[in-house]
Design a protein around this motif. Structure first.
Motif, mmCIF file in Angstrom:
data_model
loop_
_atom_site.group_PDB
_atom_site.id
_atom_site.type_symbol
_atom_site.label_atom_id
_atom_site.label_comp_id
_atom_site.label_asym_id
_atom_site.label_seq_id
_atom_site.Cartn_x
_atom_site.Cartn_y
_atom_site.Cartn_z
ATOM 1 N N ALA A 196 -13.739 -38.891 -30.059
ATOM 2 C CA ALA A 196 -14.149 -38.857 -31.461
ATOM 3 C C ALA A 196 -13.737 -37.542 -32.105
ATOM 4 C CB ALA A 196 -15.667 -39.044 -31.561
ATOM 5 N N GLY A 197 -13.861 -36.439 -31.352
ATOM 6 C CA GLY A 197 -13.465 -35.146 -31.888
ATOM 7 C C GLY A 197 -11.978 -35.064 -32.164
ATOM 8 N N ALA A 198 -11.178 -35.629 -31.267
ATOM 9 C CA ALA A 198 -9.727 -35.619 -31.477
ATOM 10 C C ALA A 198 -9.358 -36.414 -32.726
ATOM 11 C CB ALA A 198 -9.022 -36.194 -30.248
ATOM 12 N N ALA A 199 -10.039 -37.542 -32.942
ATOM 13 C CA ALA A 199 -9.760 -38.348 -34.130
ATOM 14 C C ALA A 199 -10.162 -37.601 -35.398
ATOM 15 C CB ALA A 199 -10.508 -39.680 -34.034
ATOM 16 N N LEU A 200 -11.289 -36.896 -35.346
ATOM 17 C CA LEU A 200 -11.742 -36.130 -36.516
ATOM 18 C C LEU A 200 -10.766 -34.998 -36.819
ATOM 19 C CD1 LEU A 200 -13.911 -35.624 -38.654
ATOM 20 C CD2 LEU A 200 -15.130 -34.209 -36.976
ATOM 21 N N ALA A 201 -10.318 -34.317 -35.785
ATOM 22 C CA ALA A 201 -9.361 -33.222 -35.988
ATOM 23 C C ALA A 201 -8.074 -33.744 -36.619
ATOM 24 C CB ALA A 201 -9.063 -32.535 -34.654
ATOM 25 N N ARG A 202 -7.602 -34.898 -36.157
ATOM 26 C CA ARG A 202 -6.380 -35.474 -36.738
ATOM 27 C C ARG A 202 -6.596 -35.813 -38.205
ATOM 28 N NH1 ARG A 202 -6.131 -38.238 -31.766
ATOM 29 N NH2 ARG A 202 -7.031 -40.093 -32.734
ATOM 30 N N TRP A 203 -7.791 -36.310 -38.555
ATOM 31 C CA TRP A 203 -8.063 -36.652 -39.952
ATOM 32 C C TRP A 203 -7.940 -35.423 -40.839
ATOM 33 C CZ3 TRP A 203 -11.307 -35.224 -43.872
ATOM 34 C CH2 TRP A 203 -11.349 -36.072 -44.981
ATOM 35 N N TYR A 204 -8.568 -34.310 -40.434
ATOM 36 C CA TYR A 204 -8.495 -33.093 -41.243
ATOM 37 C C TYR A 204 -7.068 -32.569 -41.341
ATOM 38 C CZ TYR A 204 -13.498 -32.473 -41.902
ATOM 39 O OH TYR A 204 -14.796 -32.636 -42.299
ATOM 40 N N GLU A 205 -6.345 -32.629 -40.242
ATOM 41 C CA GLU A 205 -4.992 -32.077 -40.247
ATOM 42 C C GLU A 205 -4.036 -32.935 -41.072
ATOM 43 O OE1 GLU A 205 -4.442 -31.930 -36.062
ATOM 44 O OE2 GLU A 205 -5.720 -30.160 -35.803
ATOM 45 N N GLY A 210 -10.645 -26.969 -31.306
ATOM 46 C CA GLY A 210 -11.564 -27.683 -30.438
ATOM 47 C C GLY A 210 -11.577 -29.174 -30.718
ATOM 48 N N ARG A 211 -12.232 -29.894 -29.837
ATOM 49 C CA ARG A 211 -12.349 -31.340 -29.975
ATOM 50 C C ARG A 211 -13.803 -31.804 -29.862
ATOM 51 N NH1 ARG A 211 -8.367 -30.572 -31.980
ATOM 52 N NH2 ARG A 211 -6.304 -31.479 -31.637
ATOM 53 N N ALA A 212 -14.656 -31.072 -29.216
ATOM 54 C CA ALA A 212 -16.069 -31.449 -29.100
ATOM 55 C C ALA A 212 -16.891 -30.180 -28.906
ATOM 56 C CB ALA A 212 -16.277 -32.414 -27.925
ATOM 57 N N PRO A 213 -17.316 -29.536 -29.989
ATOM 58 C CA PRO A 213 -17.205 -29.953 -31.388
ATOM 59 C C PRO A 213 -15.910 -29.462 -32.042
ATOM 60 C CG PRO A 213 -18.510 -27.978 -31.258
ATOM 61 C CD PRO A 213 -18.141 -28.319 -29.833
ATOM 62 N N VAL A 214 -15.550 -30.088 -33.149
ATOM 63 C CA VAL A 214 -14.392 -29.672 -33.937
ATOM 64 C C VAL A 214 -14.842 -28.610 -34.934
ATOM 65 C CG1 VAL A 214 -12.588 -30.420 -35.543
ATOM 66 C CG2 VAL A 214 -13.381 -31.965 -33.731
ATOM 67 N N ARG A 215 -14.017 -27.582 -35.107
ATOM 68 C CA ARG A 215 -14.296 -26.552 -36.100
ATOM 69 C C ARG A 215 -13.097 -26.416 -37.036
ATOM 70 N NH1 ARG A 215 -18.547 -22.933 -35.030
ATOM 71 N NH2 ARG A 215 -19.671 -23.423 -33.133
ATOM 72 N N LEU A 216 -13.377 -26.065 -38.289
ATOM 73 C CA LEU A 216 -12.342 -25.799 -39.278
ATOM 74 C C LEU A 216 -12.118 -24.293 -39.367
ATOM 75 C CD1 LEU A 216 -13.634 -28.172 -42.117
ATOM 76 C CD2 LEU A 216 -11.895 -28.682 -40.370
ATOM 77 N N LEU A 217 -10.871 -23.871 -39.396
ATOM 78 C CA LEU A 217 -10.552 -22.451 -39.448
ATOM 79 C C LEU A 217 -10.577 -21.975 -40.897
ATOM 80 C CD1 LEU A 217 -7.621 -22.217 -36.877
ATOM 81 C CD2 LEU A 217 -10.089 -22.255 -36.485
ATOM 82 N N THR A 218 -11.273 -20.881 -41.135
ATOM 83 C CA THR A 218 -11.364 -20.324 -42.486
ATOM 84 C C THR A 218 -10.374 -19.176 -42.655
ATOM 85 O OG1 THR A 218 -13.147 -18.842 -41.777
ATOM 86 C CG2 THR A 218 -13.787 -20.968 -42.706
ATOM 87 N N GLY A 219 -10.144 -18.818 -43.920
ATOM 88 C CA GLY A 219 -9.225 -17.725 -44.212
ATOM 89 C C GLY A 219 -7.793 -18.170 -44.377
ATOM 90 N N LEU A 220 -7.496 -19.442 -44.108
ATOM 91 C CA LEU A 220 -6.142 -19.957 -44.249
ATOM 92 C C LEU A 220 -5.980 -20.733 -45.556
ATOM 93 C CD1 LEU A 220 -5.686 -21.248 -40.586
ATOM 94 C CD2 LEU A 220 -4.921 -19.069 -41.550
ATOM 95 N N ARG A 221 -6.793 -21.760 -45.740
ATOM 96 C CA ARG A 221 -6.755 -22.570 -46.956
ATOM 97 C C ARG A 221 -7.986 -22.361 -47.830
ATOM 98 N NH1 ARG A 221 -3.160 -26.898 -45.992
ATOM 99 N NH2 ARG A 221 -3.458 -27.424 -48.184
ATOM 100 N N PHE A 222 -9.039 -21.819 -47.246
ATOM 101 C CA PHE A 222 -10.293 -21.606 -47.971
ATOM 102 C C PHE A 222 -11.166 -20.626 -47.202
ATOM 103 C CE2 PHE A 222 -10.804 -25.182 -45.099
ATOM 104 C CZ PHE A 222 -11.948 -24.848 -44.402
ATOM 105 N N ASP A 223 -12.112 -20.010 -47.906
ATOM 106 C CA ASP A 223 -13.209 -19.250 -47.316
ATOM 107 C C ASP A 223 -14.495 -20.007 -47.636
ATOM 108 O OD1 ASP A 223 -11.358 -17.396 -46.519
ATOM 109 O OD2 ASP A 223 -11.943 -15.851 -47.959
ATOM 110 N N VAL A 224 -15.625 -19.505 -47.149
ATOM 111 C CA VAL A 224 -16.887 -20.210 -47.346
ATOM 112 C C VAL A 224 -18.006 -19.225 -47.667
ATOM 113 C CG1 VAL A 224 -18.551 -21.850 -46.359
ATOM 114 C CG2 VAL A 224 -16.156 -21.941 -45.651
ATOM 115 N N LEU A 225 -18.775 -19.509 -48.722
ATOM 116 C CA LEU A 225 -20.035 -18.812 -48.970
ATOM 117 C C LEU A 225 -21.124 -19.552 -48.210
ATOM 118 C CD1 LEU A 225 -20.146 -18.038 -52.815
ATOM 119 C CD2 LEU A 225 -19.642 -16.456 -50.952
ATOM 120 N N VAL A 226 -21.985 -18.810 -47.516
ATOM 121 C CA VAL A 226 -23.047 -19.411 -46.721
ATOM 122 C C VAL A 226 -24.393 -18.915 -47.227
ATOM 123 C CG1 VAL A 226 -23.862 -19.854 -44.381
ATOM 124 C CG2 VAL A 226 -21.467 -19.262 -44.758
ATOM 125 N N LEU A 227 -25.315 -19.834 -47.482
ATOM 126 C CA LEU A 227 -26.622 -19.461 -48.019
ATOM 127 C C LEU A 227 -27.670 -20.450 -47.539
ATOM 128 C CD1 LEU A 227 -26.631 -20.462 -51.815
ATOM 129 C CD2 LEU A 227 -24.767 -21.023 -50.271
#
Length: 211
Positions: A30-39, A48-65
């Protein structure tokens, strides 16, 4: 799964955080399929594949609150991009490079000395990848999209950015407005908890779960 935030001086080449415990074959598939969807659909780098993480600083950053503050910002008229919920934290996607601007913006907006529980994840960071919009629900407690990105359409040009700051040609840039709104709601949450006898923002006083 919650967010993990790198220290401001973390190297982008730092080794990824590894999941403890065994990874079931179903999780990996399931993780591999999710990663392919984002890519494929968004062009976002994953890890990663379980869990999948999105890398920041390339296409977007994130505010966390804190989630309560994040939901309030999403109800406000301030322009926001895609937003996700992970644990008791909301992540608001902003233009790449925005994370580096957060400390200076908070100082300029006179929020600098106040502990808000507001952070940003930029280059070298990672956020949990929610299930694809419209896809099957994830496991209990998994990250989910509150405002999902649109498949087939790059959201980066519409993300709040600092472009145009100081040009004197009109309203403040979207990132300035968003940071001010986020800081205001974070402060309101802290005051509310203080009045209720729960002083100390648990999300601010403990390490965030971005990496």
């Amino acid at each position: 799964m919650a967010f993990t935030v790198p220290s401001p001086r973390s190297s982008p080449d730092a080794p990824p955080v590894r999941r403890t415990g065994p990874v079931r074959p179903f999780d990996a598939v399931a993780g591999a399929a999710l990663a392919r969807w984002y890519e494929r659909e968004l062009g976002w780098a994953t890890e990663g594949r379980a869990p999948v993480r999105l890398l920041t600083g390339l296409r977007f950053d994130v505010l966390v609150l804190p989630a309560e503050a994040g939901h309030a910002v999403l109800r406000s008229p301030v322009r926001t991009g895609p937003a996700l919920l992970s644990g008791d934290r909301v992540g608001l996607l902003i233009a790449a490079g925005g994370a580096d601007e957060l400390p200076g913006l908070l100082d300029w907006l006179e929020w600098g000395p106040i502990p808000l529980g507001l952070a940003a994840v930029g280059a070298g960071g990672r956020i949990p990848a929610p299930a694809a919009p419209g896809g099957a629900g994830g496991s209990p407690g998994a990250a989910l999209w509150l405002r999902p990105p649109e498949p087939g359409r790059a959201p980066e040009p519409l993300l709040p950015a600092l472009a145009g700051f100081g040009n004197g040609g009109g309203a403040a840039p979207d990132l300035v407005r968003l940071v001010d709104a986020a800081a205001t709601e974070c402060h309101r949450v802290r005051l509310s908890r203080a009045r209720a006898g729960r002083y100390g923002d648990r999300a601010a006083d403990q390490p965030l779960a971005f990496s």
